[in-house]
Write a protein that holds these residues in place. Sequence first.
Motif, PDB file in Angstrom:
ATOM      1  N   PRO A 149       0.929  -1.262  -0.066  1.00 12.90           N
ATOM      2  CA  PRO A 149      -0.211   0.018   0.029  1.00 12.90           C
ATOM      3  C   PRO A 149       0.877   1.259   0.042  1.00 12.90           C
ATOM      4  O   PRO A 149       0.364   2.365  -0.390  1.00 12.90           O
ATOM      5  CB  PRO A 149      -0.820  -0.054   1.198  1.00 12.90           C
ATOM      6  N   ASP A 195       2.017   1.660  -3.311  1.00 12.75           N
ATOM      7  CA  ASP A 195       0.922   2.108  -4.233  1.00 12.75           C
ATOM      8  C   ASP A 195       0.521   3.595  -4.134  1.00 12.75           C
ATOM      9  O   ASP A 195       0.506   4.108  -5.310  1.00 12.75           O
ATOM     10  CB  ASP A 195      -0.333   1.298  -3.914  1.00 12.75           C
ATOM     11  N   GLN A 196       0.443   4.102  -2.991  1.00 16.34           N
ATOM     12  CA  GLN A 196       0.138   5.507  -2.979  1.00 16.34           C
ATOM     13  C   GLN A 196       1.253   6.314  -3.155  1.00 16.34           C
ATOM     14  O   GLN A 196       0.958   7.556  -3.768  1.00 16.34           O
ATOM     15  CB  GLN A 196      -0.169   5.565  -1.289  1.00 16.34           C
ATOM     16  N   ASN A 205     -16.984  -1.048 -10.398  1.00 17.55           N
ATOM     17  CA  ASN A 205     -16.403  -0.366  -9.288  1.00 17.55           C
ATOM     18  C   ASN A 205     -16.717   1.008  -9.074  1.00 17.55           C
ATOM     19  O   ASN A 205     -17.152   1.614  -8.052  1.00 17.55           O
ATOM     20  CB  ASN A 205     -15.008  -0.699  -9.566  1.00 17.55           C
ATOM     21  N   ALA A 217      -7.313  -6.431  -9.050  1.00 17.68           N
ATOM     22  CA  ALA A 217      -7.553  -5.865  -7.755  1.00 17.68           C
ATOM     23  C   ALA A 217      -7.341  -4.159  -7.889  1.00 17.68           C
ATOM     24  O   ALA A 217      -8.168  -3.544  -7.027  1.00 17.68           O
ATOM     25  CB  ALA A 217      -6.461  -6.136  -6.753  1.00 17.68           C
ATOM     26  N   ILE A 218      -6.538  -3.764  -8.885  1.00 17.99           N
ATOM     27  CA  ILE A 218      -6.618  -2.288  -9.013  1.00 17.99           C
ATOM     28  C   ILE A 218      -7.760  -1.741  -9.493  1.00 17.99           C
ATOM     29  O   ILE A 218      -8.429  -0.681  -9.462  1.00 17.99           O
ATOM     30  CB  ILE A 218      -5.376  -2.032  -9.776  1.00 17.99           C
ATOM     31  N   SER A 242     -10.893  -1.100  -7.351  1.00 20.87           N
ATOM     32  CA  SER A 242     -10.107  -0.400  -6.104  1.00 20.87           C
ATOM     33  C   SER A 242     -11.006  -0.231  -4.851  1.00 20.87           C
ATOM     34  O   SER A 242     -10.398  -0.038  -3.780  1.00 20.87           O
ATOM     35  CB  SER A 242      -9.789   1.196  -6.700  1.00 20.87           C
ATOM     36  N   GLY A 276     -10.121  -3.278  -3.315  1.00 25.44           N
ATOM     37  CA  GLY A 276      -8.584  -3.294  -2.935  1.00 25.44           C
ATOM     38  C   GLY A 276      -7.944  -4.706  -3.083  1.00 25.44           C
ATOM     39  O   GLY A 276      -8.716  -5.906  -3.058  1.00 25.44           O
ATOM     40  N   HIS A 279      -6.815  -6.444  -0.526  1.00 23.14           N
ATOM     41  CA  HIS A 279      -6.987  -7.342   0.645  1.00 23.14           C
ATOM     42  C   HIS A 279      -8.609  -7.710   0.346  1.00 23.14           C
ATOM     43  O   HIS A 279      -9.012  -8.980   0.992  1.00 23.14           O
ATOM     44  CB  HIS A 279      -7.311  -6.434   1.978  1.00 23.14           C
TER      45      HIS A 279
END
Length: 278
Positions: free
Chosen positions: A105, A108-109, A139, A200-201, A204, A207, A209
């Motif tokens: 994470p 990613d951020q 999404n 997963a992207i 979002s 996410g 998880h």
Amino acid sequence: MDHRAVPIKVGVVGYGHLGRFLVDRIQRDGPGVGLSLAFVWNRNTDKLTDSVPDDQILTDLAEFTDRNADVIVEVCHPHIVKEFGIQFLAHANFLVGSPSALANPQLDQALRLTAKQHGKTLYVPSGALWGGQDIQRMNDSGSLRALSIRMSKHPSCFRLGEGLLSDWSEVEGRRVLFHGSVADLCPIAPNNVNTMAAAAIAASALGFHGVAGEIVSDTALADYHLVEIEVTGLDGFSVKTQRRNPAELGAVTGRATYRSFWSSLLVCKGHGGRVYLC
């Protein structure tokens, strides 16, 4: 086809099977679609000899800024995304071939912030993901409730850590190697689950998880990889897809994914400071 007078300059980081495929396509077809080769980097530069002109070989990746690439394509390992991804995005659009790196994470951020600050696009290729744009639309509309992906391959096609596939035999048959969140799966199978990372992207709101992933070793799958996706939405809506991706024994990447990646590269012409599934 891109008819611009000045072609988009592409830097390719990694020269495995996929990297070689992309370099060959750029050299052969690039002029016709508005692409040229800015540089090629590989950890072992000997692999580039006789395939890449000397003036296009980059021996020190830290010197990538000297080549003024418009888009940089990573097709080697998540470690490169972690080490150079922020630097790449500060100077060029970045097509990340190892999106499993974004399961971290913090990284990613940091990549998203860098893209926004510099007005560059972090491109995520769909790869073997079927229906990625549809997942993303659900999404974005708030209608996505659950997403699960199962990837089944011949055991010789896996590159796994932590003893997940320490031994196997041709008579073994089918074995579930992992079932859980994509966030937990990416670090132990970074080379095999980029399709899940792309999903997963796209999803979002769930996410890494919140997206469920499963990898299966199956000795019956000698000719293809199998990707099964289940999407759940509102009011009982659901979609299940099954994709067979032809692949040789021992191949991490199926043949159709190579063509998909080329199509993704053709999209990378700048979409502003954001993440873009292509």
